[in-house]
Design a protein around this motif. Structure first.
Motif, PDB file in Angstrom:
ATOM      1  N   GLY A 303       0.802  -1.214   0.000  1.00 58.83           N
ATOM      2  CA  GLY A 303       0.000   0.000   0.000  1.00 58.83           C
ATOM      3  C   GLY A 303       0.835   1.264   0.000  1.00 58.83           C
ATOM      4  O   GLY A 303       0.521   2.237  -0.694  1.00 58.83           O
ATOM      5  N   LEU A 304       1.926   1.275   0.774  1.00 63.60           N
ATOM      6  CA  LEU A 304       2.765   2.469   0.877  1.00 63.60           C
ATOM      7  C   LEU A 304       3.399   2.838  -0.462  1.00 63.60           C
ATOM      8  O   LEU A 304       3.628   4.009  -0.754  1.00 63.60           O
ATOM      9  N   PHE A 305       3.671   1.818  -1.287  1.00 63.11           N
ATOM     10  CA  PHE A 305       4.275   2.068  -2.599  1.00 63.11           C
ATOM     11  C   PHE A 305       3.408   3.033  -3.414  1.00 63.11           C
ATOM     12  O   PHE A 305       3.911   3.934  -4.087  1.00 63.11           O
ATOM     13  N   PHE A 306       2.080   2.855  -3.351  1.00 56.91           N
ATOM     14  CA  PHE A 306       1.193   3.696  -4.151  1.00 56.91           C
ATOM     15  C   PHE A 306       0.873   5.022  -3.476  1.00 56.91           C
ATOM     16  O   PHE A 306       0.580   6.006  -4.153  1.00 56.91           O
ATOM     17  N   VAL A 307       0.935   5.065  -2.152  1.00 59.61           N
ATOM     18  CA  VAL A 307       0.624   6.295  -1.436  1.00 59.61           C
ATOM     19  C   VAL A 307       1.577   7.417  -1.841  1.00 59.61           C
ATOM     20  O   VAL A 307       1.164   8.570  -2.026  1.00 59.61           O
ATOM     21  N   THR A 308       2.878   7.093  -1.984  1.00 57.66           N
ATOM     22  CA  THR A 308       3.851   8.138  -2.335  1.00 57.66           C
ATOM     23  C   THR A 308       3.559   8.723  -3.715  1.00 57.66           C
ATOM     24  O   THR A 308       3.693   9.926  -3.931  1.00 57.66           O
ATOM     25  N   PHE A 309       3.152   7.875  -4.667  1.00 56.84           N
ATOM     26  CA  PHE A 309       2.837   8.385  -5.998  1.00 56.84           C
ATOM     27  C   PHE A 309       1.513   9.148  -5.992  1.00 56.84           C
ATOM     28  O   PHE A 309       1.348  10.101  -6.760  1.00 56.84           O
ATOM     29  N   TYR A 310       0.587   8.753  -5.147  1.00 55.68           N
ATOM     30  CA  TYR A 310      -0.659   9.509  -5.007  1.00 55.68           C
ATOM     31  C   TYR A 310      -0.372  10.924  -4.504  1.00 55.68           C
ATOM     32  O   TYR A 310      -0.882  11.912  -5.052  1.00 55.68           O
ATOM     33  N   LEU A 311       0.460  11.024  -3.465  1.00 60.39           N
ATOM     34  CA  LEU A 311       0.723  12.329  -2.870  1.00 60.39           C
ATOM     35  C   LEU A 311       1.516  13.236  -3.808  1.00 60.39           C
ATOM     36  O   LEU A 311       1.228  14.427  -3.931  1.00 60.39           O
ATOM     37  N   GLN A 312       2.532  12.674  -4.479  1.00 62.27           N
ATOM     38  CA  GLN A 312       3.373  13.504  -5.329  1.00 62.27           C
ATOM     39  C   GLN A 312       2.810  13.662  -6.739  1.00 62.27           C
ATOM     40  O   GLN A 312       2.982  14.725  -7.354  1.00 62.27           O
ATOM     41  N   GLY A 313       2.176  12.601  -7.257  1.00 64.16           N
ATOM     42  CA  GLY A 313       1.676  12.663  -8.620  1.00 64.16           C
ATOM     43  C   GLY A 313       0.302  13.282  -8.703  1.00 64.16           C
ATOM     44  O   GLY A 313       0.109  14.334  -9.332  1.00 64.16           O
ATOM     45  N   VAL A 314      -0.679  12.666  -8.043  1.00 68.99           N
ATOM     46  CA  VAL A 314      -2.056  13.149  -8.137  1.00 68.99           C
ATOM     47  C   VAL A 314      -2.244  14.445  -7.365  1.00 68.99           C
ATOM     48  O   VAL A 314      -2.837  15.412  -7.878  1.00 68.99           O
ATOM     49  N   LYS A 315      -1.741  14.498  -6.127  1.00 69.08           N
ATOM     50  CA  LYS A 315      -1.911  15.703  -5.309  1.00 69.08           C
ATOM     51  C   LYS A 315      -0.925  16.811  -5.665  1.00 69.08           C
ATOM     52  O   LYS A 315      -1.129  17.966  -5.301  1.00 69.08           O
ATOM     53  N   GLY A 316       0.162  16.457  -6.372  1.00 66.69           N
ATOM     54  CA  GLY A 316       1.139  17.457  -6.776  1.00 66.69           C
ATOM     55  C   GLY A 316       1.976  18.007  -5.633  1.00 66.69           C
ATOM     56  O   GLY A 316       2.491  19.127  -5.710  1.00 66.69           O
ATOM     57  N   LEU A 317       2.114  17.246  -4.554  1.00 65.74           N
ATOM     58  CA  LEU A 317       2.887  17.705  -3.400  1.00 65.74           C
ATOM     59  C   LEU A 317       4.384  17.504  -3.621  1.00 65.74           C
ATOM     60  O   LEU A 317       4.808  16.599  -4.341  1.00 65.74           O
ATOM     61  N   SER A 318       5.165  18.345  -2.977  1.00 63.23           N
ATOM     62  CA  SER A 318       6.613  18.185  -3.023  1.00 63.23           C
ATOM     63  C   SER A 318       7.009  16.996  -2.148  1.00 63.23           C
ATOM     64  O   SER A 318       6.208  16.516  -1.327  1.00 63.23           O
ATOM     65  N   PRO A 319       8.253  16.484  -2.278  1.00 60.21           N
ATOM     66  CA  PRO A 319       8.685  15.387  -1.408  1.00 60.21           C
ATOM     67  C   PRO A 319       8.547  15.706   0.073  1.00 60.21           C
ATOM     68  O   PRO A 319       8.124  14.853   0.861  1.00 60.21           O
ATOM     69  N   VAL A 320       8.903  16.925   0.473  1.00 60.16           N
ATOM     70  CA  VAL A 320       8.786  17.291   1.887  1.00 60.16           C
ATOM     71  C   VAL A 320       7.326  17.311   2.316  1.00 60.16           C
ATOM     72  O   VAL A 320       6.957  16.772   3.376  1.00 60.16           O
ATOM     73  N   ASP A 321       6.473  17.928   1.511  1.00 61.47           N
ATOM     74  CA  ASP A 321       5.053  17.980   1.860  1.00 61.47           C
ATOM     75  C   ASP A 321       4.432  16.582   1.899  1.00 61.47           C
ATOM     76  O   ASP A 321       3.537  16.310   2.709  1.00 61.47           O
ATOM     77  N   SER A 322       4.913  15.701   1.019  1.00 64.26           N
ATOM     78  CA  SER A 322       4.424  14.323   1.046  1.00 64.26           C
ATOM     79  C   SER A 322       4.795  13.648   2.357  1.00 64.26           C
ATOM     80  O   SER A 322       3.984  12.947   2.971  1.00 64.26           O
ATOM     81  N   GLY A 323       6.040  13.869   2.787  1.00 59.71           N
ATOM     82  CA  GLY A 323       6.469  13.299   4.055  1.00 59.71           C
ATOM     83  C   GLY A 323       5.684  13.856   5.227  1.00 59.71           C
ATOM     84  O   GLY A 323       5.299  13.132   6.143  1.00 59.71           O
ATOM     85  N   LEU A 324       5.418  15.160   5.198  1.00 61.12           N
ATOM     86  CA  LEU A 324       4.637  15.779   6.273  1.00 61.12           C
ATOM     87  C   LEU A 324       3.198  15.273   6.284  1.00 61.12           C
ATOM     88  O   LEU A 324       2.587  15.128   7.337  1.00 61.12           O
ATOM     89  N   ARG A 325       2.655  14.994   5.094  1.00 65.15           N
ATOM     90  CA  ARG A 325       1.291  14.478   5.024  1.00 65.15           C
ATOM     91  C   ARG A 325       1.212  13.089   5.684  1.00 65.15           C
ATOM     92  O   ARG A 325       0.146  12.692   6.169  1.00 65.15           O
ATOM     93  N   LEU A 326       2.338  12.378   5.696  1.00 65.78           N
ATOM     94  CA  LEU A 326       2.389  11.059   6.332  1.00 65.78           C
ATOM     95  C   LEU A 326       2.778  11.140   7.814  1.00 65.78           C
ATOM     96  O   LEU A 326       2.937  10.106   8.465  1.00 65.78           O
TER      97      LEU A 326
END
Length: 536
Positions: A303-326
């Motif tokens: 599941g985690l494999f797809f979450v990172t692409f959801y946050l950065q790809g679909v949501k357009g978040l930066s790597p840092v923002d993706s980490g903070l979202r988690l």
């Protein structure tokens, strides 16, 4: 004698009882701190790389299969080598094995950071996995030999907390490094951490050998088990990557793995000192703990494999923002891991393990509600619930496996625990990846037609739907208008979300199955009795 292990045996306590250490070397809590630093490096690496995958993919021009192999190559090496590595620790000493693992892991991490091609990254990730296999079972073996029985559960609970917090903290650390330094820094960070772990290990760790530790080495068993694990993981990975689950090649490798496991089992019954005494698996709780680790890792890592692409790809978040979202996932694992350890020590592992997998399943099904417009509050709820579910499983399943194994097989038990987790992670990534790809392939063309886009889809756009990312150069394509770009973006994101939703559904079902398996677990007989063999 200071720092020495005294042997005290009785019918109720047949194993060595560590004498309280008065110096640095061999001190139980300092030993825990020392191995925790090394384990933290490996656990962090398991998820810190996930947040760097999109950057690696862009920088090195990797395909989805290449990106999967950054994870799968590491998992393959770990899964193949872990049980053998645990036996090496039982035979030659857990301290030496741990230190070699630390040094090799740090060196291979540096080599990955210096790599300029995806092939080199994958190759050194495999080497990194081999050294990680030496390190993890040795850490559990050191704890098992250092702590008295009445404190072992607490030590494993803290050890599990470190793993859980490091695993969950990977996305945040990775996001900061990728955004403000580079993806290479995700690997370079292991070098100073490895140096610290080495220094602590040389000063603090004491080598312990069980009186009845194995004196010979089952080379034939190693070859058969390694070949069986390699065939199993290779077949799983290639099925999800390119062959498909209906391919003759896939089933050829899986059937070959079954045959090799059968030959390994027959050999273990004949050899004088087997690599893995099969009598261990007559313990229902130990066997249930191994299966539980496989299923938990399947749901979590897949599941985690797809979450990172959801946050950065679909949501357009930066790597840092993706980490903070988690961050809710990270925080909940840090908070709940020691609480889970305390609950397991007081009440036993069964109820916390069942509850943990139910929460994990609920979070997976909850993520079906995610959309491109989902807000922070909703995603935080499901990530926090996932952290709450994972913590007791990581702590409790480890105690069940290691606590139900004899002292002289503590390394093998640690290898089993970690091998189960890596097999589950590989299964999760491959199976859910295949589910995702099949769903995308089935729906992309139809979604494209329904959107009424006046040009046929390019092959790379269907691949982009597997990442949920709209290629940046698409906006500059000849004749591209804002309306057409918006329509293509919607098709890519909707197709990705549909595939991810099916993957989360499968992960949720697996987590519910794991909850039933958890009902078969109980406290380690050795933790209760202060030693002893497996009840068979």
């Amino acid at each position: 004698m200071t720092g020495q292990t005294t042997i005290q045996k009785s019918p109720q306590n047949p194993e060595p009882v560590p004498e309280p250490a008065r110096g640095l070397r061999g001190h139980p809590w300092l030993t825990l701190f020392s191995v925790a630093v090394g384990v933290m490096m490996v656990a962090l690496d398991g998820t810190i790389v996930a947040i760097a995958n999109p950057a690696i993919q862009r920088d090195l021009g990797a395909t989805l299969a290449d990106v999967q192999w950054i994870t799968n190559g590491y998992l393959l090496a770990l899964a193949v080598a872990l049980i053998t590595a645990g036996k090496l620790g039982d035979r030659f000493g857990h301290r030496q094995t741990f230190l070699i693992g630390i040094a090799g892991f740090a060196a291979s991490s540096a080599a990955i950071g210096l790599s300029d091609s995806i092939a080199l990254v994958i190759g050194f990730r495999v080497l990194q996995g081999l050294f990680g296999a030496l390190l993890m079972p040795a850490a559990l073996g050191l704890l098992r030999a250092t702590f008295p029985a009445e404190k072992l559960n607490m030590a494993i609970g803290i050890w599990g907390m470190v793993i859980g917090a490091s695993t969950a903290g990977g996305p945040i650390v990775g996001g900061l490094l990728v955004e403000h330094v580079s993806w290479q820094s995700v690997f370079f960070i292991n070098v100073p951490v490895g140096v610290v772990a080495l220094v602590l290990g040389f000063v603090i760790l004491k080598d312990h050998r069980a009186a009845n530790a194995p004196r010979s080495f089952d080379v034939v068993g190693i070859v058969l088990l390694s070949a069986a694990m390699a065939a199993l993981i290779w077949g799983i990975i290639k099925a999800g990557e390119s062959w498909g689950w209906g391919s003759g090649k896939t089933w050829g490798f899986l059937l070959g793995a079954v045959v090799l496991f059968g030959l390994f089992a027959l050999w273990q019954q004949k050899v004088r000192e087997p690599l893995v005494p099969l009598g261990m698996f007559r313990s229902v709780p130990l066997s249930a703990g191994v299966v539980l680790m496989v299923l938990m890792a399947f749901a979590f890592m897949g599941g985690l494999f797809f979450v990172t692409f959801y946050l950065q790809g679909v949501k357009g978040l930066s790597p840092v923002d993706s980490g903070l979202r988690l961050l809710p996932l990270t925080a909940m694992m840090i908070v709940s891991s020691p609480l889970a350890g305390a609950l397991i020590t007081k009440f036993g592992p069964r109820i916390p393990l069942v509850g943990g997998m139910v929460f994990t399943a609920a979070s997976m099904f909850g993520m079906l509600t995610l959309t491109p417009d989902t807000g922070t509050l909703s995603t935080s709820l499901w990530f926090a619930l996932l952290g709450l579910g994972l913590a007791p499983v990581m702590v409790g399943a480890t105690e069940v496996i290691v606590g139900n194994a004899p002292m002289e097989l503590s390394g093998v038990a640690g290898g089993l625990q970690q091998a189960a987790m890596q097999v589950g992670g590989a299964l999760g990534t491959a199976v859910l990846g295949a589910v995702m790809s099949s769903k995308v392939n089935a729906e992309f063309g139809e979604n494209w037609k329904e959107a009424g886009i006046p040009v046929p889809p390019a092959p790379q756009l269907e691949q982009a739907a597997e990442f949920g990312t709209v290629p940046a150069e698409l906006a500059k394509a000849p004749g591209m208008t804002p309306d057409v770009l918006a329509a293509i973006t919607k098709v890519i994101q909707d197709t990705f979300m549909s595939g991810m939703g099916l993957a989360f559904t499968v992960a949720g079902v697996v987590a519910f199955v794991a909850a039933f398996v958890a009902t078969l677990t109980k406290r380690g007989v050795n933790a209760d009795a202060g030693g002893g063999g497996v009840h068979i």
